[in-house]
Design a protein around this motif. Structure first.
Motif, PDB file in Angstrom:
ATOM      1  N   ARG A   3      50.903  38.459  36.320  1.00 35.98           N
ATOM      2  CA  ARG A   3      50.193  37.298  35.995  1.00 35.98           C
ATOM      3  C   ARG A   3      49.080  37.126  36.637  1.00 35.98           C
ATOM      4  N   ALA A   4      48.985  37.160  37.836  1.00 34.64           N
ATOM      5  CA  ALA A   4      47.985  36.694  38.702  1.00 34.64           C
ATOM      6  C   ALA A   4      46.764  37.336  38.413  1.00 34.64           C
ATOM      7  N   MET A   5      46.863  38.838  38.163  1.00 31.01           N
ATOM      8  CA  MET A   5      45.690  39.641  37.523  1.00 31.01           C
ATOM      9  C   MET A   5      45.274  39.321  36.486  1.00 31.01           C
ATOM     10  N   GLU A  32      39.526  32.115  42.146  1.00 32.79           N
ATOM     11  CA  GLU A  32      39.682  30.804  42.689  1.00 32.79           C
ATOM     12  C   GLU A  32      40.539  29.917  41.794  1.00 32.79           C
ATOM     13  N   ALA A  33      40.799  30.357  40.661  1.00 32.30           N
ATOM     14  CA  ALA A  33      41.615  29.613  39.711  1.00 32.30           C
ATOM     15  C   ALA A  33      43.281  29.927  39.950  1.00 32.30           C
ATOM     16  N   LEU A  34      43.280  30.918  40.834  1.00 29.87           N
ATOM     17  CA  LEU A  34      44.819  31.393  41.122  1.00 29.87           C
ATOM     18  C   LEU A  34      45.212  30.111  42.308  1.00 29.87           C
ATOM     19  N   GLN A  41      44.996  36.259  46.748  1.00 32.86           N
ATOM     20  CA  GLN A  41      44.006  36.966  46.256  1.00 32.86           C
ATOM     21  C   GLN A  41      43.770  38.491  46.658  1.00 32.86           C
ATOM     22  N   ALA A  42      43.860  38.453  47.807  1.00 32.69           N
ATOM     23  CA  ALA A  42      43.815  39.931  48.706  1.00 32.69           C
ATOM     24  C   ALA A  42      45.006  40.823  47.805  1.00 32.69           C
ATOM     25  N   ARG A  50      35.097  38.641  49.420  1.00 26.38           N
ATOM     26  CA  ARG A  50      34.014  39.373  48.908  1.00 26.38           C
ATOM     27  C   ARG A  50      33.957  41.004  49.507  1.00 26.38           C
ATOM     28  N   ASP A  51      34.484  41.114  50.778  1.00 24.78           N
ATOM     29  CA  ASP A  51      34.437  42.569  51.279  1.00 24.78           C
ATOM     30  C   ASP A  51      35.409  43.343  50.714  1.00 24.78           C
ATOM     31  N   LEU A  52      36.476  42.798  50.339  1.00 20.26           N
ATOM     32  CA  LEU A  52      37.560  43.603  49.558  1.00 20.26           C
ATOM     33  C   LEU A  52      36.969  44.305  48.368  1.00 20.26           C
ATOM     34  N   LEU A  53      36.408  43.543  47.539  1.00 20.99           N
ATOM     35  CA  LEU A  53      35.599  43.686  46.258  1.00 20.99           C
ATOM     36  C   LEU A  53      34.513  44.627  46.201  1.00 20.99           C
ATOM     37  N   ALA A  54      33.753  44.367  47.583  1.00 23.04           N
ATOM     38  CA  ALA A  54      32.636  45.225  47.698  1.00 23.04           C
ATOM     39  C   ALA A  54      32.973  46.486  47.989  1.00 23.04           C
ATOM     40  N   ASP A  55      34.162  46.655  48.774  1.00 25.48           N
ATOM     41  CA  ASP A  55      34.687  47.998  49.111  1.00 25.48           C
ATOM     42  C   ASP A  55      35.075  48.728  47.659  1.00 25.48           C
TER      43      ASP A  55
END
Length: 208
Positions: free
Chosen positions: A20-22, A31-33, A60-61, A126-131
């Motif tokens: 559901r979160a995804m 941020e809406a989560l 979020q992570a 941001r770091d997780l998304l960048a990775d």
């Protein structure tokens, strides 16, 4: 109830929350989560959701990691099953476009949406998304390198540059299809990817 039964129920509960979160994050943003929103959407208690994650950042992570597993299953694994070189490179690109076009996530590519949300916001998320994005671009670049070593692409095919260009075409298709309701964007991206690879191929007719 046995320990195994409790564990199975806990794993199923976590899976439902993350699914559901995804979906929510792909449309409304990470941020809406919130733990409260997910509890309401799923008809469960806030404490039940909180027990799995503990904080919004941890949620979020976890969502990013779960989305990465979906992307690996839908795009990377099928691509890696193809022969190395051009077949694999085309398979990865087509797999990405298909994953977006089929709306595996209702908001298109999860990482495109989340990346745009956090690209100028330093921090763990941001770091997780960048990775995740670096991993994808490295895979594409390595596949270009393999195609060069196999003699399928010329020495003019710079792996990092080609990976950047192919990824840009895929991202443009995702954005255009969503924002402009233009389904032909995916076919245009497929055509652009093939045109670029034909221009670099030692045998242009080898690019279908």
């Amino acid at each position: 109830m046995t320990q195994d039964g409790r564990l199975a129920r806990g794993n199923e509960s976590r899976r439902r929350i993350l699914e559901r979160a995804m979906a929510t994050a792909s449309q409304d943003g990470l941020e809406a989560l919130s733990i409260g929103r997910l509890a309401t959407d799923l008809g469960v208690s806030k404490s039940g959701v909180f027990a799995h994650f503990g904080s919004k950042e941890e949620l979020q992570a976890a969502v990013i990691r779960a989305a990465g597993a979906v992307f690996a299953r839908e795009v990377i694994a099928p691509g890696l099953n193809l022969p190395p070189g051009l077949p694999r490179l085309l398979g990865l690109c087509d797999g990405w476009l298909d994953y977006s076009q089929r709306r595996v996530f209702p908001g298109g590519c999860f990482f495109y949406a989340a990346g745009a949300e956090f690209d100028a916001r330093p921090g763990r998320i941001r770091d997780l998304l960048a990775d995740a994005r670096r991993d994808w671009l490295r895979l594409c670049a390595q596949t270009v390198t393999d195609a060069r070593h196999l003699g399928e692409l010329t020495e003019a095919a710079d792996p990092v540059q080609v990976a950047f260009e192919l990824d840009a075409l895929a991202c443009a298709a995702n954005s255009t299809a969503l924002l402009l309701d233009e389904p032909l964007a995916y076919e245009r991206a497929r055509a652009g990817i093939r045109d670029r690879l034909r221009a670099l191929a030692t045998r242009p007719d080898s690019v279908p």
